[in-house]
Design a protein around this motif. Sequence first.
Motif, PDB file in Angstrom:
ATOM      1  N   VAL A 115      39.520  42.310  32.563  1.00 12.52           N
ATOM      2  CA  VAL A 115      39.348  41.723  33.895  1.00 12.52           C
ATOM      3  C   VAL A 115      40.291  40.549  34.067  1.00 12.52           C
ATOM      4  O   VAL A 115      40.942  40.373  35.097  1.00 12.52           O
ATOM      5  CB  VAL A 115      37.882  41.264  34.099  1.00 12.52           C
ATOM      6  CG1 VAL A 115      37.734  40.521  35.419  1.00 12.52           C
ATOM      7  CG2 VAL A 115      36.946  42.451  34.030  1.00 12.52           C
TER       8      VAL A 115
ATOM      9  N   VAL B 207      31.117  41.284  36.029  1.00 17.28           N
ATOM     10  CA  VAL B 207      31.619  39.952  36.383  1.00 17.28           C
ATOM     11  C   VAL B 207      31.374  39.766  37.874  1.00 17.28           C
ATOM     12  O   VAL B 207      31.771  40.613  38.670  1.00 17.28           O
ATOM     13  CB  VAL B 207      33.131  39.840  36.102  1.00 17.28           C
ATOM     14  CG1 VAL B 207      33.654  38.469  36.519  1.00 17.28           C
ATOM     15  CG2 VAL B 207      33.427  40.103  34.632  1.00 17.28           C
ATOM     16  N   SER B 208      30.691  38.694  38.250  1.00 14.93           N
ATOM     17  CA  SER B 208      30.443  38.535  39.688  1.00 14.93           C
ATOM     18  C   SER B 208      31.115  37.271  40.206  1.00 14.93           C
ATOM     19  O   SER B 208      31.113  36.241  39.538  1.00 14.93           O
ATOM     20  CB  SER B 208      28.929  38.495  39.958  1.00 14.93           C
ATOM     21  OG  SER B 208      28.354  37.502  39.145  1.00 14.93           O
TER      22      SER B 208
ATOM     23  N   LEU C 113      36.254  35.439  29.782  1.00 16.19           N
ATOM     24  CA  LEU C 113      36.126  36.654  30.586  1.00 16.19           C
ATOM     25  C   LEU C 113      36.479  37.853  29.721  1.00 16.19           C
ATOM     26  O   LEU C 113      37.182  37.708  28.719  1.00 16.19           O
ATOM     27  CB  LEU C 113      37.106  36.596  31.762  1.00 16.19           C
ATOM     28  CG  LEU C 113      36.777  35.651  32.919  1.00 16.19           C
ATOM     29  CD1 LEU C 113      38.030  35.401  33.726  1.00 16.19           C
ATOM     30  CD2 LEU C 113      35.682  36.255  33.781  1.00 16.19           C
TER      31      LEU C 113
ATOM     32  N   SER D 257      43.262  40.785  36.843  1.00 12.32           N
ATOM     33  CA  SER D 257      43.219  39.873  37.993  1.00 12.32           C
ATOM     34  C   SER D 257      44.529  39.097  38.099  1.00 12.32           C
ATOM     35  O   SER D 257      45.047  38.861  39.187  1.00 12.32           O
ATOM     36  CB  SER D 257      42.019  38.932  37.892  1.00 12.32           C
ATOM     37  OG  SER D 257      42.113  38.160  36.707  1.00 12.32           O
TER      38      SER D 257
ATOM     39  N   MET E  85      35.261  44.770  38.145  1.00  8.78           N
ATOM     40  CA  MET E  85      34.331  43.661  37.955  1.00  8.78           C
ATOM     41  C   MET E  85      32.889  44.162  37.895  1.00  8.78           C
ATOM     42  O   MET E  85      32.083  43.665  37.113  1.00  8.78           O
ATOM     43  CB  MET E  85      34.491  42.632  39.079  1.00  8.78           C
ATOM     44  CG  MET E  85      35.730  41.771  38.904  1.00  8.78           C
ATOM     45  SD  MET E  85      36.203  40.934  40.420  1.00  8.78           S
ATOM     46  CE  MET E  85      34.862  39.769  40.596  1.00  8.78           C
TER      47      MET E  85
ATOM     48  N   VAL F  46      37.462  36.006  39.955  1.00 16.23           N
ATOM     49  CA  VAL F  46      36.645  36.352  38.795  1.00 16.23           C
ATOM     50  C   VAL F  46      35.970  35.139  38.166  1.00 16.23           C
ATOM     51  O   VAL F  46      35.334  35.252  37.121  1.00 16.23           O
ATOM     52  CB  VAL F  46      37.464  37.114  37.723  1.00 16.23           C
ATOM     53  CG1 VAL F  46      37.944  38.434  38.287  1.00 16.23           C
ATOM     54  CG2 VAL F  46      38.629  36.283  37.225  1.00 16.23           C
TER      55      VAL F  46
END
Lengths: 334, 409
Positions: free
Chosen positions: A142, A210-211, A138, A146, A205, A296
Amino acid sequence: MQTRPSASIHFAVCRARWPSPIESAQDVLDRAFAAPADVRRSLMADIAQESSRPPTGRPEARDRWVENRAPSGWLPTLDLRELWSFRELAVVLAGRDLRVRYKQTLLGVAWAVLQPLVAAAIFTIVLGRLAGVPSDGLPYAVFVYSGLVIWTYFASGLEGVSQSLVRDRDLVTRTYFPRILAPGAGTIPGLVDLAVSLVVLGVMMVAYEVSPGAELLLLPVWVLAAMLVLLGAGLWLSALNVRYRDVRHTLTFLVQVWFFASPVVYPSSLVEGSWTYVYALNPMVTVIDGFRWSVVGAQAPGAPALVSLGVTVVLFVSGVVYFLRAERRFADVI
Amino acid sequence: MGAAIIADGLGKRYRLGEGIHAYLTLRETVARRLRGRAIEAPRADEIWALRDVNLEIEEGDSVGIIGRNGAGKTTFLKTVARIVRPTVGGVRVRGRVGALLEVGTGFHPELTGRENVYLNGVILGLSRRQVRRRFDDIVEFAGVERFLDTPLKRYSSGMYLRLAFAVAAHVEPDVLVVDEVLAVGDAEFQRRCLGRIGELRQEGRTVLFVSHDTGAVGQLCRRAVWLDEGRVRRVGPAQAVIDEYLRASLPQSTRVDAVGQAAGSLGALAIGVLDGAGAPVDSPRRDQPLTFEIDFTTREPVRGLDLAVYVADTRGIRVVNENLSDAGETISGPPQRYVVRLMLPSLLAAGEYTVGLWVGNDDVRLFHGDVLRLSVLPLPEDRDHRYGLVRPTVRWELETGSARGDDSP
């Protein structure tokens, strides 16, 4: 002021429909008017029947004896029904803490976002860029944010919960309520900060493309798990704090050590082999991994999660037992 | 009717030091353990705040708890209100207990008046819905409409008290437990408190009332319990118990130092009774004028300080209640010593009296309490105790002459 007869009305009604005898006739009426027509009719019939009876002495609502007896036995009991009847107090206490937290601050609730955001920026530069700490594929920003979002809920919650009884010393020495409500209510205000931080995480995100997947639906589970760990540890600390104010000073170190023992700034994949089971003795490992996985899409927590689950249950149950035992003398020593 | 409160074998033990050093540090406990001493303190360090208390209080009764400081009055209330767990025995209460151990419990200075009403109301046992319904009444009662959205920390202490009391007055528990809430606030505030408690009593609620003011207990309560060193010394009709308690406990002397009980900006405080010639007297004859001399020092500058002396008979009726401000005077000035004298003409009937003192101003009460006992002696020629509330020196006139009805030319 209520008049006598109306007080006797409410008992018949609330015995039938409500476990708590603490409501007044007005409450019942209020509910009746909000209720569907058929319920309303039957409620009104109850009331009419009661009203037609001449007021005889004291209403039976008071026939419930409450006992305050010297503690006997090692294992305390937790009266869940009573706890439920005091739920409004928890709500009000949590609401107070929320309101007070950002009174007379310029930035208000923005502080909830700013704190982990600044920390995330620092970690991204120092650990992500300079030290090259891996982040499970990642973007490091993020990844670390997170982790920080759920960690901040836990860490700042722990501070609030462990101080909850001492801060509300007045309530403990002057009113009765199930004491466990104080640390319990302490887990709630942080949820608002958490929600705001989640929105920011969403924005981040989008920016980093990032989905999340369907695992997002499991997000409440991880938040609940965080609350459980927080409450388990918080029950111990808040009860200990009543007797030993050392807790406040120890907490800073405890939180710091706990932080580095949890996969906030590094991925748990750095721990390998059977060590993962030892690592999972820290329940926050699974909470953070699970939260990250949900939101994430990082690695899902594996079998060691069961170790964390076990530890969480033990921590929580022992916390409740210790708290209820210590509770007997709170008002004497606080 | 039946019992509302039953205490059986109730006892509460405190370990000395817990009150003073409210908590042990971990180091102390560990050190004690290492030295091989149990955490349990030795017996000499323990006191029983309550011991073998067996009581049954009738539903709808109003009971005053009297006794010296440290006699266990508050501890008893706290066990009834479930704040404190007994060490042995127990107490059972029927219905909901409302504890009024102080007004404004849980008030938060940063929150607004409105927010505090909800907070305090729920703490005192109302639901939020009940608070909402009573909200307007509470606000009107307190007279703080204009300040509802002002943080409580900006309230004057008078406003704070009024709001706190207004909330408390709108809670209607089955058993009301009141501890010295009267110890704060001015005379008007006290009057309202007592009035409200009287109302609740009339509604048939059970009231437990602790006060140093035996007069207030006498007026409000039907029965009284005298606690002495944690044990029940006497239970009975309020007046009889109070009489006995006063005879046994109030110092009968010419001068009493009340320093220990004084608080805040008061340094020392003493009151003495002098006869007409200025000599100390403890048992004046009823035809003697009396002088009450109050001698006190202040530690901070004071403004608008008022002072009241009251003389109450054993039923708690204030036969005399005089304020310095009634004479148009108040005390303002730097920290120093003040001596105030109240001259009272011969007025009191023969009998036992308590002398009380109040010092304070509009906002704060610095001192309040019964401080000494006064025995007024009858005159030798007084035949019996057939007299009115007061016995001022009176004069009779008798005229004799021929009958009015006579038709004299």
